[in-house]
Design an enzyme around this catalytic site. Structure first.
Site, short mmCIF file in Angstrom:
data_model
loop_
_atom_site.label_atom_id
_atom_site.label_comp_id
_atom_site.label_asym_id
_atom_site.label_seq_id
_atom_site.Cartn_x
_atom_site.Cartn_y
_atom_site.Cartn_z
N GLY A 137 17.72 -60.14 -6.81
CA GLY A 137 17.07 -60.88 -7.31
C GLY A 137 16.83 -61.91 -8.51
N GLY A 138 16.32 -60.81 -9.57
CA GLY A 138 16.13 -60.96 -11.44
C GLY A 138 17.40 -60.64 -11.63
N GLY A 139 17.96 -59.71 -10.43
CA GLY A 139 18.86 -59.19 -11.64
C GLY A 139 18.40 -57.93 -13.02
N SER A 219 8.76 -50.30 -6.99
CA SER A 219 7.85 -51.36 -8.44
C SER A 219 6.70 -50.19 -8.87
CB SER A 219 8.42 -52.10 -9.09
OG SER A 219 7.71 -52.62 -9.84
N SER A 220 6.55 -50.00 -10.16
CA SER A 220 5.05 -49.91 -10.67
C SER A 220 4.97 -50.97 -11.87
CB SER A 220 5.49 -48.31 -10.66
OG SER A 220 3.72 -48.57 -10.78
N ILE A 282 14.81 -58.76 2.43
CA ILE A 282 13.50 -59.05 3.12
C ILE A 282 13.21 -59.94 2.04
CG2 ILE A 282 10.97 -58.39 1.58
CD1 ILE A 282 12.05 -55.83 0.10
N TYR A 482 7.05 -41.65 -19.47
CA TYR A 482 8.13 -42.36 -19.61
C TYR A 482 8.61 -42.00 -20.63
CZ TYR A 482 9.77 -46.86 -19.35
OH TYR A 482 11.15 -48.48 -19.27
#
Length: 574
Positions: A137-139, A219-220, A282, A482
């Site tokens: 995707g974006g890496g 993801s969030s 996807i 986090y």
């Protein structure tokens, strides 16, 4: 490449953008005090690309021809730079290996499909050649979800989804948008915003990550308190997958309609969420979208200590309040935030100094003080009412209102933090993040024990280090914690102390009732803890699913479940 934007091959973000501390007078003294690192000494920049030894492409002529038939000659790339860009994500381990010129296995080709039929054709070509296909995707992944396995002798093809980046349909009555999986966050929001809508999903990697990548790693986003995680936002999808017949492997498309809810056996949607390319590619996702709000504001509060901040966040989450963001930093992260501020002058400095003096008169220990950001969104009357409810809750825990300024700064800088990691790597410091989710009843114990475990690991490794934490992503029963940590190591020993601290943190999550990852995914970094997280029987179910769908291990093999060490990608490890 064809209008597809990539991050720089050696670090985060785009060339010419980086972290600078010269306009932040408290940052260098803070780093010197906490970890003994002298920022006045010049760093060692990443090597030039011409210094990197890139293994030759092993793409067979027959497979190259089949890929060209699938997507067109110009969309099959075997040049070294493109192949290196698609080898790793952006984990600390990835970046250190690039700096050390440790490229053991690189994709042999990168293909750029333009639609779902081309994705199917590429997958069929890969299966016919008994090759390996890794979606890209974006890496931005930091869990080891992208790299080929070391020792892989079959051809490896990276499928970059960047050309598939459009909002295909917007159902304004249902509040649903059908979007191609390769759409980067900014492009996706720009297309929706033009029509008055938003997805509301803003992970730290938003600028450089894609919708398909979000779904594939569960993801969030920063605004999940209101909009939910990507698992809540995703209503339907399409995924090209492998099939089996008497004639050998073939391809088909899983189609999940965007229904509000179903009671139709085990959820195929849930199987695909977080599957990291092991079940297929996807191609598009149908998601919940919302009209742009009339008003949006992020406000800041101080709390005397982290425990009271945690309790306030819990009360907000379990009350009738519906906030956009509810985030509270511990005293360590709060001190770090102050250290990254630009020099204050004039009235702003006088107000800040006056506030701190007032808190000291109240008996606050400013070294224990914590900062929280709480965001509100909606109609003006809704925002006013929600702010009033939050004011009452925060007051019970001695929270002091700070105003809009810190919240505006948080909003402006929320996607820039990863640039700091490259800056520190240049100077011999290895910084990383680990996040978990845990019930509120265990949240303080997990926090305390994880801080202790990390600091004990630093002591055992004999290196200076620092760890800090914030709470975010609130749910009815618990929240995400986090953690960010950094250690200073000798260049030749880099990753040794880091590994000790990382493992101590991850094990502490499991030992104290948390999950191995709240939103960064599993990849190869976190998979050694999967059995402890979901039980051996649960991990076995996942393996059985992958083996049934992909018996030839052609679809991003080695991710999510393997029995080796964190980040190890040798074929013998799974």
């Amino acid at each position: 490449m064809f209008g597809v934007k990539h991050m720089k091959w050696w670090g985060w973000g785009v060339e010419g953008v980086g972290f600078h501390h010269e306009d932040k007078p408290r940052f260098a003294p803070f780093v010197k005090e906490k970890v003994g690192l002298d920022l006045s000494e010049p760093g060692t920049a990443a090597p030039g690309f011409d210094e990197i030894d890139v293994p030759e492409s092993l793409l067979p002529d027959e497979l190259a021809a089949a890929l060209a038939r699938a997507v067109g000659d110009k969309h099959v790339i075997t040049e070294d730079l493109d192949r290196v860009v698609h080898t790793f994500g952006k984990s600390v381990r990835d970046l250190v290996r690039l700096r050390r010129n440790q490229l053991k296995r690189v994709p042999d080709a990168v293909v750029y499909p333009g639609d779902e039929s081309q994705v199917s054709a590429v997958m069929q070509a890969v299966l016919d050649a008994d090759a390996v296909l890794i979606p890209f995707g974006g890496g931005s992944n930091i869990a080891g979800s992208l790299e080929p396995l070391t020792g892989e002798t079959r051809p490896v093809v990276s499928m970059d989804m960047g050309r598939m980046n459009r909002v295909l349909d917007l159902d304004t009555e249902a509040g649903l948008a059908r979007i191609q999986a390769g759409a980067l966050g900014p492009a996706l929001e720009e297309q929706l915003n033009r029509r008055g809508w938003t997805l509301g999903h803003f992970p730290d990697s938003f600028t450089h990550s894609t919708l398909g990548g979000w779904v594939a790693t569960r993801s969030s986003g920063m605004q999940s308190d209101k909009y939910g995680d990507i698992a809540d936002i995703t209503r339907g999808l399409r995924m090209v997958t492998r099939t089996e017949s008497e004639n050998g492997p073939g391809v088909d498309t899983v189609v999940l309609r965007p229904l509000p809810s179903t009671s139709t056996g085990p959820s195929v949607r849930e199987m695909i969420l977080g599957s990291e390319g092991r079940l297929g590619v996807i191609t598009e996702v149908t998601v919940n979208v919302h009209q742009l709000p009339e008003e949006r504001v992020v406000l800041a509060w101080f709390f005397p200590d982290f425990e009271r901040g945690l309790k306030a966040m819990q009360d907000i989450s379990q009350s009738e309040v519906n906030v956009l963001v509810a985030r509270c930093s511990d005293h360590r992260e709060t001190a770090f935030s102050f250290a990254t501020q630009k020099k204050q002058k004039g009235v702003k400095k006088l107000v800040t100094d006056g506030l701190f003096k007032m808190l000291e008169r109240r008996g606050w220990d400013l070294d224990k003080m914590c900062m929280a950001f709480i965001g509100f969104e909606g109609s003006k009357s809704h925002v006013t009412h929600q702010k009033s409810l939050v004011k009452d809750i925060v007051g019970k825990y001695d929270g002091v209102f700070v105003g809009k300024g810190p919240g505006q700064m948080y909003d402006q800088k929320k996607f820039d933090t990863p640039y700091l990691r490259d800056f520190l790597l240049d100077r011999g410091a290895t910084a990383d993040v680990s996040e978990t989710a845990v019930p509120y009843s265990q949240i303080k114990e997990l926090y305390d024990n994880t801080i202790t475990a990390a600091e004990e690991a630093m002591t055992e490794a004999g290196v200076p280090g620092y760890i800090m934490c914030h709470l975010s992503h609130n749910y009815h029963s618990g929240a995400c914690l986090y953690f960010t940590f950094a250690v200073v190591e000798k260049p030749e020993e880099q990753l040794q102390a880091y590994d000790m601290v990382k493992r101590a943190v991850q094990q502490s999550f499991i030992d104290n009732g948390g999950t191995l990852s709240h939103h960064h995914g599993v990849g190869m970094e976190h998979s050694p803890w999967m059995e402890q997280d979901v039980s051996p029987a649960g991990s076995g179910m996942i393996d059985s699913l992958f083996d049934a769908v992909d018996p030839g291990k052609n679809l991003n093999p080695g991710k999510v479940t393997h029995t080796g060490e964190p980040g190890v990608s040798d074929l013998s490890d799974w």
